[in-house]
Design an enzyme around this catalytic site. Structure first.
Site, PDB file in Angstrom:
ATOM      1  N   GLU A  37       0.843  -1.203   0.000  1.00 54.23           N
ATOM      2  CA  GLU A  37       0.000   0.000   0.000  1.00 54.23           C
ATOM      3  C   GLU A  37       0.880   1.256   0.000  1.00 54.23           C
ATOM      4  OE1 GLU A  37      -2.627   1.475  -0.364  1.00 54.23           O
ATOM      5  OE2 GLU A  37      -4.362   0.189  -0.014  1.00 54.23           O
TER       6      GLU A  37
ATOM      7  N   ASN B 251     -10.511   4.949   1.228  1.00 56.66           N
ATOM      8  CA  ASN B 251      -9.476   4.795   0.215  1.00 56.66           C
ATOM      9  C   ASN B 251      -9.581   5.908  -0.820  1.00 56.66           C
ATOM     10  OD1 ASN B 251      -7.570   2.558   0.404  1.00 56.66           O
ATOM     11  ND2 ASN B 251      -9.361   1.205   0.430  1.00 56.66           N
TER      12      ASN B 251
ATOM     13  N   ASP C 108     -10.174   1.048  -4.755  1.00 56.78           N
ATOM     14  CA  ASP C 108      -9.169   1.078  -3.690  1.00 56.78           C
ATOM     15  C   ASP C 108      -8.371   2.371  -3.810  1.00 56.78           C
ATOM     16  OD1 ASP C 108      -6.975   0.347  -1.869  1.00 56.78           O
ATOM     17  OD2 ASP C 108      -7.763  -1.682  -2.000  1.00 56.78           O
TER      18      ASP C 108
END
Length: 294
Positions: free
Chosen positions: A20, A150, A200
């Site tokens: 991430e 997100n 996302d």
């Protein structure tokens, strides 16, 4: 008519459990990204191809470049400074430190050099998460009751912010004032609830278009100013988490991915899951300012 499309190739076989927060550090010529679950901060020196990582003592979801050249780590319950040369970590402040349920998730520096960051339940507990803005050293809660926040990113002129609560499938757009604070309520902008995969992480390019990772679908899509898909990047893994532009001219799109929740059979079919991928998509990124703490 078919959309312009590219296939991403492997850049670093990092095997992140939950990759991430890719973030370009222009002064160092490095792309940083996190393996949240394994508490590891990876880096790639784009020009030379050199790679490495820092072992951390807590889960971190972003390492944001600071004006002084260091990094601010967005941790599960704290913000800390990291000197990437000495690896010295200095704790700056806590957030949600009295809440054992949550950890940090998506984060990004806005056009004013302020940091937007989010929290979520460690087991994605419904409505456990919140959205904050760190502006000149003061942390302000903007929104609560989120599950997996997100896609935090900002328009080139700073007029809008985008974000999503991933389970809803809807990307929201929020008007901002001249200081970068939200005005009114966010409005639905792009609906992916009927698409394969869930929205996302995201990043904005130099033309003001948004590149959005679709977790579970193995794609990153480019959205125009109206939220319509106009191009896409395909990956050989199913769980892309966040894109970021990097390189001297921000000419490459890098994409973090994850192995989390994949079965042994699924991993056998996508052994590069958790790696860092790259594609040259014919458009450059939008330079982001370093984080200002004062």
């Amino acid at each position: 008519m078919s959309l312009p499309s590219w296939t991403a190739s492997l850049a670093v076989d990092s095997r992140c459990e939950l990759g991430e927060g890719p973030q370009w550090h222009a002064a160092m010529g490095r792309l940083y990204w996190c393996d949240i679950i394994n508490a590891r901060l990876h880096w790639l020196e784009v020009a030379s191809g050199a790679t490495g990582h820092h072992e951390l003592d807590h889960r971190v979801s972003l390492a944001a470049p600071l004006e002084d050249g260091g990094l601010l780590l967005v941790g599960e319950d704290r913000l800390s400074r990291l000197d990437p040369t000495t690896e010295h970590i200095e704790r700056c402040c806590d957030f949600e430190a009295d809440n054992a349920v949550t950890r940090s998730n998506d984060a990004r520096v806005d056009r004013h050099g302020s940091l937007w960051l989010s929290t979520m339940g460690k087991a994605a507990e419904p409505s456990a998460g919140s959205l904050y803005r760190l502006h000149r050293g003061e942390l302000v809660k903007l929104r609560s009751g989120l599950t997996i926040p997100n896609a935090l990113c900002f328009s080139p002129g700073g007029e809008f912010a985008w974000f999503t609560d991933t389970p809803t499938g809807v990307v929201m757009r929020w008007a901002l004032d001249y200081q970068g604070w939200p005005v009114g309520d966010p409005a639905p902008w792009a609906d992916f609830s009927a698409h394969a995969g869930n929205p996302d992480g995201a990043v904005v390019d130099s033309e003001g278009h948004l590149w959005l990772a679709l977790w579970g679908a193995g794609r990153v899509v480019r959205l125009d100013h109206e939220g319509r898909i106009v191009a896409e990047v395909h990956l050989p893994v199913t769980q892309p988490s966040c894109p970021a532009f990097a390189g001297a001219d921000l000419e490459r799109l890098y994409i973090t991915t994850a192995r989390e929740h994949l079965t042994a059979i699924e991993l056998a079919g996508q052994p590069l899951a958790g790696g860092l991928f790259v594609a040259e998509v014919g458009v450059t990124g939008l330079a982001e300012p370093p984080l200002r703490l004062a």
